[in-house]
Design an enzyme around this catalytic site. Sequence first.
Site, PDB file in Angstrom:
ATOM      1  N   GLU A 120      -3.370  34.401  43.863  1.00 56.54           N
ATOM      2  CA  GLU A 120      -4.648  34.808  44.452  1.00 56.54           C
ATOM      3  C   GLU A 120      -4.884  36.267  44.136  1.00 56.54           C
ATOM      4  O   GLU A 120      -3.988  36.963  43.622  1.00 56.54           O
ATOM      5  CB  GLU A 120      -4.661  34.538  45.963  1.00 56.54           C
ATOM      6  CG  GLU A 120      -4.855  33.065  46.284  1.00 56.54           C
ATOM      7  CD  GLU A 120      -4.963  32.761  47.770  1.00 56.54           C
ATOM      8  OE1 GLU A 120      -4.915  33.700  48.585  1.00 56.54           O
ATOM      9  OE2 GLU A 120      -5.075  31.578  48.111  1.00 56.54           O
ATOM     10  N   HIS A 236     -15.085  37.744  52.942  1.00 58.25           N
ATOM     11  CA  HIS A 236     -14.604  36.912  51.843  1.00 58.25           C
ATOM     12  C   HIS A 236     -15.717  36.840  50.810  1.00 58.25           C
ATOM     13  O   HIS A 236     -16.872  36.620  51.158  1.00 58.25           O
ATOM     14  CB  HIS A 236     -14.240  35.512  52.352  1.00 58.25           C
ATOM     15  CG  HIS A 236     -13.375  34.758  51.402  1.00 58.25           C
ATOM     16  ND1 HIS A 236     -13.866  34.224  50.233  1.00 58.25           N
ATOM     17  CD2 HIS A 236     -12.051  34.482  51.418  1.00 58.25           C
ATOM     18  CE1 HIS A 236     -12.866  33.649  49.587  1.00 58.25           C
ATOM     19  NE2 HIS A 236     -11.752  33.784  50.290  1.00 58.25           N
ATOM     20  N   ARG A 378      -6.806  43.476  53.849  1.00 59.29           N
ATOM     21  CA  ARG A 378      -5.652  42.562  53.846  1.00 59.29           C
ATOM     22  C   ARG A 378      -5.504  41.862  52.488  1.00 59.29           C
ATOM     23  O   ARG A 378      -6.490  41.398  51.902  1.00 59.29           O
ATOM     24  CB  ARG A 378      -5.833  41.503  54.938  1.00 59.29           C
ATOM     25  CG  ARG A 378      -4.755  40.457  54.976  1.00 59.29           C
ATOM     26  CD  ARG A 378      -4.998  39.476  56.097  1.00 59.29           C
ATOM     27  NE  ARG A 378      -6.259  38.785  55.957  1.00 59.29           N
ATOM     28  CZ  ARG A 378      -6.434  37.666  55.273  1.00 59.29           C
ATOM     29  NH1 ARG A 378      -5.416  37.083  54.660  1.00 59.29           N
ATOM     30  NH2 ARG A 378      -7.625  37.091  55.206  1.00 59.29           N
TER      31      ARG A 378
HETATM   32  C1  SIN Z   1      -8.760  31.941  50.900  1.00 59.25           C
HETATM   33  O1  SIN Z   1      -8.259  30.833  50.855  1.00 59.25           O
HETATM   34  O2  SIN Z   1      -9.407  32.442  50.001  1.00 59.25           O
HETATM   35  C2  SIN Z   1      -8.555  32.725  52.137  1.00 59.25           C
HETATM   36  C3  SIN Z   1      -7.168  33.119  52.239  1.00 59.25           C
HETATM   37  C4  SIN Z   1      -7.035  34.304  53.147  1.00 59.25           C
HETATM   38  O3  SIN Z   1      -7.995  34.737  53.760  1.00 59.25           O
HETATM   39  O4  SIN Z   1      -5.936  34.840  53.209  1.00 59.25           O
END
Ligand code: SIN
Length: 534
Positions: A120, A236, A378
């Site tokens: 990620e 997000h 975060r």
């Molecule tokens: C996501 O799945 O993109 C969110 C994961 C997160 O907020 O840590």
Amino acid sequence: MKITVATTGLKVAPFLVIGSGIAGLYTALKLAEIAEVTLVTKETLKESNTTYAQGGVAVALSASDSPDLHYIDTIKAGAGLCLPAAVDVLVNEGPERVKELLAMGVPFDTEAGALVTTREAAHSRPRVLHADGDATGREISKTLVKLVQTNPQITVMENHYAVALLTGAEGCYGVLTLDENQNQTCLLAQATILATGGCGQLYLNTTNPEVATGDGVALAFHAGAPVADLEFVQFHPTALRLPDTPCFLITEAVRGEGGILRNAHEDRFMPSYHHQAELAPRDVVARSVLLEMLKTGNDHVYLDLSLLGPELIKHRFPNIYETCLSYGLDITKAPIPVAPAAHYMMGGVATDLYGRTGVPHLFACGEVANSGVHGANRLASNSLLDGLVFGHRILTYLQTHQLSFNQLPAELEATFSAETNPAQVTADRLTLQQLASTELGIIRQENGLCQAQHYLTATDLKQVPTLTPDYLELQNLRLFAQLLVTAACARQESRGSHYRLDYPDPNPAWTKRIIQSPQGTSTIPVEQPFTWRW
Ligand code: SIN
């Protein structure tokens, strides 16, 4: 307002946990190994941010990874405001906690018997574990809820809304709750653990469920506990944006697997904003998406999945595929319209590295807590791990320290906000969300912050209505917004998720954290842990 409640006839239980996301459920299960636990939640056990978490749990378990690398990535993403000692605890204790989840039965995805990891944003290694593809939170919650429900040491009280913490000479004694029939109950405990989650509902567009109304910050603040870093709200970058359709998270893992962001003209734009392109830190991607939306005059950009192919999409992201299909969008054939949405609060109730808050006998863990681990931004998928690691640290503390009150006072105090006209609750909540979305969102500036401040002070009508959860939630959101505005006005720089148009660069003089309590606002050097004298 402040009320007093009599303690006659009330029993003091060992442990009380408020909230039922990963932090609340897991901490209740751990504490139940040493004594009885009461777990209070304002909805059903399964309704929490955890249930909607898709991406997974970041943890250094694979041979090509190490806690040191995880540490470096977390510190970098935190934009200079992480507390190094807290990050050290997170990355080094994380692997043991995740092994425990596996032992509890959480079905993390495997291939040929080995755990599968994904990459990620801002992670230097693929280290994110997932379950049922993109339903990690749902699978964790399901497993832990079952264990909690069948644990004879745990008493569950669903649909009990926490109105106020009960305080007296020796600190926090428990909580005053309100149930669906307007019955008030006082629950007393030697240790009260807040695990109430975040505040996404302050904004119009959020990946958080209805229950995320900043309750824990308000409860703790009214009880006298300092809160910190509230100016840092993470948006997000990719939530589904379709007309008349609920806001729905499109996990960052989609970009980790090769998803590309394109603007309304179908141009890929992330490489021109950051060398890590779609996998830049979350605050950078969210801001870039917003700028592209403004530039092209659209309320969304597109997430192009064509590099993934239909089979991978359906296998790896079954939940997103099915949900989008139910809204008439086949993501194996068309790009996903997305826009940023409020997602996570980095700040919260200031805790030491054992979950202790500034009020004796009161602990906090999970999103509501601020141990300093997330800094100004975060790192993706560190939040579920945070709930586990610092929940477990509360157990460690309570195993080694016998907490008890010298005396139970005849009366305890319960303080909460009760200041607006109840008839206006729905309209006021919408007005507050609109204001927060424009002035307290991804891009902020002096004028807007002042406008928000004015609204929050000028609309205080000083009437005391009948207490209902809706009304109390609105008050908690208002208090959260007030604390956020105060910190955002003070922080005259841009750092992590706090971006100010009038101060667009980081200022080294602001490498410090803002703490607020009913006594006032102050700052603390970034390397200094919170320490409390109890
Ligand atoms: C996501 O799945 O993109 C969110 C994961 C997160 O907020 O840590």
